[in-house]
Design a protein around this motif. Structure first.
Motif, PDB file in Angstrom:
ATOM      1  N   HIS A  57      89.037  34.209   4.719  1.00 36.27           N
ATOM      2  CA  HIS A  57      87.814  34.649   5.405  1.00 36.27           C
ATOM      3  C   HIS A  57      87.968  36.103   5.815  1.00 36.27           C
ATOM      4  CE1 HIS A  57      90.419  33.389   8.702  1.00 36.27           C
ATOM      5  NE2 HIS A  57      89.565  33.796   9.625  1.00 36.27           N
ATOM      6  N   HIS A  59      87.941  37.750   8.748  1.00 36.44           N
ATOM      7  CA  HIS A  59      88.485  38.247  10.011  1.00 36.44           C
ATOM      8  C   HIS A  59      89.647  39.205   9.743  1.00 36.44           C
ATOM      9  CE1 HIS A  59      86.738  34.690  12.551  1.00 36.44           C
ATOM     10  NE2 HIS A  59      85.863  35.670  12.350  1.00 36.44           N
ATOM     11  N   ASP A  61      92.489  39.827  10.974  1.00 36.92           N
ATOM     12  CA  ASP A  61      93.886  39.373  10.918  1.00 36.92           C
ATOM     13  C   ASP A  61      94.216  38.707   9.573  1.00 36.92           C
ATOM     14  OD1 ASP A  61      92.113  37.329  11.974  1.00 36.92           O
ATOM     15  OD2 ASP A  61      93.842  36.106  12.498  1.00 36.92           O
ATOM     16  N   HIS A  62      93.243  38.650   8.668  1.00 33.51           N
ATOM     17  CA  HIS A  62      93.467  38.056   7.337  1.00 33.51           C
ATOM     18  C   HIS A  62      93.252  39.054   6.191  1.00 33.51           C
ATOM     19  CE1 HIS A  62      93.896  33.924   8.902  1.00 33.51           C
ATOM     20  NE2 HIS A  62      93.249  34.491   9.905  1.00 33.51           N
ATOM     21  N   HIS A 119      84.725  27.356  10.905  1.00 29.91           N
ATOM     22  CA  HIS A 119      85.323  28.464  11.660  1.00 29.91           C
ATOM     23  C   HIS A 119      84.229  29.503  11.883  1.00 29.91           C
ATOM     24  CE1 HIS A 119      88.637  30.879  13.097  1.00 29.91           C
ATOM     25  NE2 HIS A 119      88.482  31.817  12.179  1.00 29.91           N
ATOM     26  N   ASP A 141      92.819  28.526  10.664  1.00 27.71           N
ATOM     27  CA  ASP A 141      91.501  29.003  11.092  1.00 27.71           C
ATOM     28  C   ASP A 141      90.431  27.944  10.798  1.00 27.71           C
ATOM     29  OD1 ASP A 141      93.265  31.385  10.391  1.00 27.71           O
ATOM     30  OD2 ASP A 141      91.764  32.300  11.694  1.00 27.71           O
ATOM     31  N   HIS A 189      89.756  26.976  16.528  1.00 30.50           N
ATOM     32  CA  HIS A 189      91.123  26.822  16.017  1.00 30.50           C
ATOM     33  C   HIS A 189      91.684  25.456  16.388  1.00 30.50           C
ATOM     34  CE1 HIS A 189      91.652  31.058  14.826  1.00 30.50           C
ATOM     35  NE2 HIS A 189      90.912  31.352  15.882  1.00 30.50           N
TER      36      HIS A 189
HETATM   37 ZN    ZN Z   1      89.647  33.606  11.815  1.00 26.61          ZN
END
Ligand code: ZN
Ligand code: ZN
Length: 257
Positions: A57, A59, A61-62, A119, A141, A189
């Motif tokens: 996805h 976000h 942090d990914h 999510h 996630d 989460h």
């Molecule tokens: Zn996420």
């Protein structure tokens, strides 16, 4: 041979390295580029030899270094059409390819299937990867374990499963109420307890190597996640699930199948 290492996990950045035969993949590239290069080199892998990055996805942090990696080395960045549509303009002229959700497709020697997640973003997915009769499932996630996620987890030889928070630590912690509700909600989460109950419910008796992943820095710890999950599995007399933890900004143990 199949090997999997989580290079980093959690809000500090996520990247799972998977090697299956001659194929070298990342699920997400949410770390700094030089962090990724250094830790892949420690595994004997050149960053330019990656076949593809599969995005779960959009976000940050990914996806943090996915665009830069692709622009520098031409690496394929693969996501479902809605996730690709939601990528920031900073991705620039990356080598981007779409994949379908719910259908199997091939990346090198690996058969991949994207599994829809619940999510708070456009079109989140997890992955099932199959190679040489072995099955890997990466599921982080997600706010709840839906039927497609259960099917994805069932019978997997290697599992990367979100074990984000201890419910009591979250409830009594310093986060504002709205954020607590978002994290614990259906599009947030998974808690340690939900991860544990899911593993217990789906255990088949054959060995499963599980990395508990995406642990919260504020509302969890590796010790608490491991204890919560192993206590619930022990209560159900399940000894086929072999647990370890995917650390924040630190590579996990190497998982082989
Ligand atoms: Zn996420
Ligand atoms: Zn995340």
């Amino acid at each position: 041979m199949l090997r999997l290492i989580s290079l980093s996990s959690g809000s500090c950045g996520n990247a799972v390295y998977i090697e299956a035969g001659r194929t070298k993949l990342l699920v997400d590239a949410g770390t700094a580029l030089n962090y990724l290069g250094t830790h892949l080199a420690d595994l004997g892998v050149k960053i330019e030899d990656l076949d593809a990055i599969l995005l779960t996805h959009e976000h940050s942090d990914h996806i943090r270094c996915a665009g830069a990696l692709s622009r520098r080395f031409g690496t394929k960045v693969m996501g479902n059409p809605d996730t690709l549509d939601a990528l920031p303009p900073s991705f620039g002229r990356a080598n981007i390819r779409a994949f379908p959700v719910g259908e199997r497709f091939e990346v090198g020697d690996v058969e991949v299937e994207a599994v829809p997640h619940s999510h708070d973003c456009r079109a989140p997915v997890g992955f099932v990867l199959r190679y040489g009769g072995k099955k890997i499932c990466v599921a982080t996630d997600l706010g709840r374990v839906t039927r497609p996620v259960e099917i994805a987890l069932k019978g997997a030889d290697i599992i990367v499963l979100e074990s984000n928070h201890d419910f009591k630590m979250l409830a009594h912690g310093r986060y504002p109420g709205r954020l607590k509700a978002r994290i614990a909600g259906d599009r947030g989460h998974l808690s340690n307890t939900t991860a544990a109950r899911t593993l217990a419910r789906l255990a088949t008796g054959s060995e499963q190597k599980v990395l508990l992943a995406h642990l919260s820095l504020d509302n969890n710890s590796p010790e608490i996640a491991l204890k919560t999950v192993s206590d619930i599995l022990a209560r159900e007399n399940i000894d086929s699930v072999k647990l370890s933890v995917a650390g924040r900004l630190a590579p996990s143990p190497v998982v082989l199948a």
